[in-house]
Design a protein around this motif. Structure first.
Motif, short mmCIF file in Angstrom:
data_model
loop_
_atom_site.label_atom_id
_atom_site.label_comp_id
_atom_site.label_asym_id
_atom_site.label_seq_id
_atom_site.Cartn_x
_atom_site.Cartn_y
_atom_site.Cartn_z
N LEU A 239 -2.89 10.31 -14.16
CA LEU A 239 -3.99 10.94 -14.90
C LEU A 239 -5.21 11.15 -14.03
N ALA A 240 -5.31 10.39 -12.96
CA ALA A 240 -6.47 10.50 -12.06
C ALA A 240 -6.18 11.36 -10.84
N HIS A 241 -4.97 11.97 -10.77
CA HIS A 241 -4.67 12.85 -9.64
C HIS A 241 -5.65 14.02 -9.59
N PRO A 242 -6.06 14.44 -8.40
CA PRO A 242 -6.96 15.60 -8.28
C PRO A 242 -6.28 16.89 -8.70
N TRP A 243 -7.08 17.92 -8.88
CA TRP A 243 -6.58 19.22 -9.32
C TRP A 243 -5.50 19.72 -8.36
N SER A 244 -4.41 20.24 -8.92
CA SER A 244 -3.28 20.67 -8.12
C SER A 244 -2.46 21.67 -8.91
#
Length: 465
Positions: A239-244
């Motif tokens: 849920l905390a992964h950066p925009w991709s």
């Protein structure tokens, strides 16, 4: 200060007006404030009403028959009326904040405008008296008309006082279909590290409401682009992964499933998260048992069905017939229903259906053709055969469920005691194993769910252990 007329029409509002008039008769001011005013202007239903007053808590307690001292240290009591319950809070000024969340001190004041000044956003800093006069000292109406979320005063100060306000801004932007003012957004990104001390229960509430809202993709786009979850008190993993590109794919299909539980499950699936990773996120967010039960069994059922699709494609290839693969799929499908329940399996199918939208542009033409002509599956290359098996699950799963004569062990026409009475063996795990085997045969229509027929199988000892 704008002073217009705004009438709140409901039994709940009538009770609030009764409280306000009673306080006014004692020589004090009182107003309906916050969300109830905002939602009335937006034409949305109101479910609770907060009241702000110049009267102090001990005075309010003395004036009303039924009062609950819910937050005396912050000037709040709950007045119980026949139309509902109302939080009544004394006008106050808040001195420094601790942990980016709680005021270190509270001072009661007599000025409603100063009380409104301490609130988070202009749209929440409006008040209405018993006659419907609207007090809007910070142009909340203008911001509502512009569909704009803007802090009261300096955004950095508001966010440093209470870091949860940053998540509230994202949630409001999503649920109310609004945008965030540039200055407020810049301050949010600048101050996002302040989220670290905020209790995970508070984070959960905002994320859950955002995910349950009418446009979860909009809300999560704000969350991901802000990068705020990287600063949560506990790790939130995927849920905390950066925009991709993965996030872009997830948000394209997020609204295709209806419940917040399925939406959380879908986010995990699109990110390729394991059930263990998803469970870690659930625990970090302090999700309730019921919330976790709506997410984790779906992920487990999805994993089991995905493995079944792999196995079924292998069966079809080995035997040179699509029917062999479909029979294996049906059996695995029934096993998933028994293991995780009908609701979880339906949820897994819904998530898989949504996920087709993520990759449909990448599927080989042969897979699309196979979906239209299932009998051709045995001739497909392996990756296409697996995709075909998944499509078969989506196509046939609802039908298998609708015709399945049993959904759980208790639906069988025999019980464990029947097996024990027909056997000379002592009780043990083998009894449940026998029941599960018989249940599976009934579920896939190779045995009728009739007591005598099932007992014949038990007595013969045929494949029941």
């Amino acid at each position: 200060m704008n002073m217009l007329r705004l009438q709140l029409n409901s039994e709940l509002a009538e009770g609030a007006r009764e409280i306000i008039r009673a306080i006014e008769q004692q020589g004090h001011q009182a107003y309906m404030v916050g969300g109830c005013v905002r939602d009335t202007i937006l034409g949305q239903p109101i479910h609770d009403i907060d009241i702000a007053t110049s009267a102090e808590p001990d005075q309010v307690i003395a004036w009303f028959e039924r009062v609950i001292p819910t937050g005396l240290q912050h000037g709040t009591v709950t007045v119980v009326m026949k139309n509902g319950t109302y939080e009544v809070t004394t006008f106050r000024h808040e001195g420094g904040y601790v942990d980016n969340r709680r005021p270190a001190s509270v001072a009661f004041i007599m000025d409603v405008t100063e009380d409104l000044r301490r609130r988070d956003f202009t749209m929440n800093a409006m008040a209405v008296d018993a006659d419907g006069t609207l007090l809007d000292p910070f142009a909340g109406q203008v911001d509502l008309q512009a569909r704009r979320i803007r802090t009261v005063g300096v955004a950095e100060e508001r966010f440093s006082e209470d870091a949860l306000r940053m998540l509230r801004a994202l949630r409001f932007a999503s649920v109310l279909q609004m945008r965030i003012a540039k200055g407020t957004w810049r301050a949010l990104v600048k101050m996002r590290a302040g989220l670290a001390p905020v209790a995970m229960e508070r984070v959960r509430e905002e994320l859950w409401k955002l995910t349950a809202g009418p446009d979860p993709a909009r809300g999560w786009a704000f969350v991901v682009r802000s990068g705020i979850l990287a600063y949560a008190k506990e790790p939130l993993l995927f849920l905390a992964h950066p925009w991709s590109a993965t996030w872009r794919s997830a948000l394209l299909v997020l609204g295709q499933v209806e419940t917040p539980e399925l939406r959380f499950a879908l986010l995990a699936l699109v990110h390729g998260a394991s059930t263990e990773e998803a469970q870690a996120v659930c625990l970090a967010l302090r999700l309730s048992g019921a919330q976790q039960d709506g997410i984790l069994p779906v992920l487990r059922a999805h994993a089991q069905l995905a493995a079944a699709a792999q196995a079924a494609s292998a069966d079809a290839a080995a035997q040179g017939a699509a029917s062999a693969g479909e029979a294996a799929l049906r059996r695995a499908f029934a096993q998933a229903v028994l293991a995780y329940g009908e609701t979880a399996v339906r949820g897994a199918l819904a998530c898989r259906q949504a996920m087709l939208g993520v990759s449909e542009g990448k599927q080989p033409a042969a897979v699309q053709q196979a979906y239209m002509q299932p009998q051709a599956a045995a001739d497909l290359p392996h990756e296409c055969a697996v995709a075909h098996a998944a499509c078969t699950l989506l196509r046939m799963g609802p039908q298998w469920l609708s015709t399945m004569p049993v959904r759980q062990l208790s639906d069988l026409a025999i019980k464990g005691r029947d097996i024990l009475e027909a056997s000379e063996r002592p009780a043990g795990p083998w009894v449940r194993a026998s029941l599960e085997h018989i249940w599976l045969q009934v579920a896939i229509d190779t045995l009728p769910n009739e007591h005598d027929a099932l007992m014949n199988v038990v007595r013969k000892g045929g494949d029941t252990t």
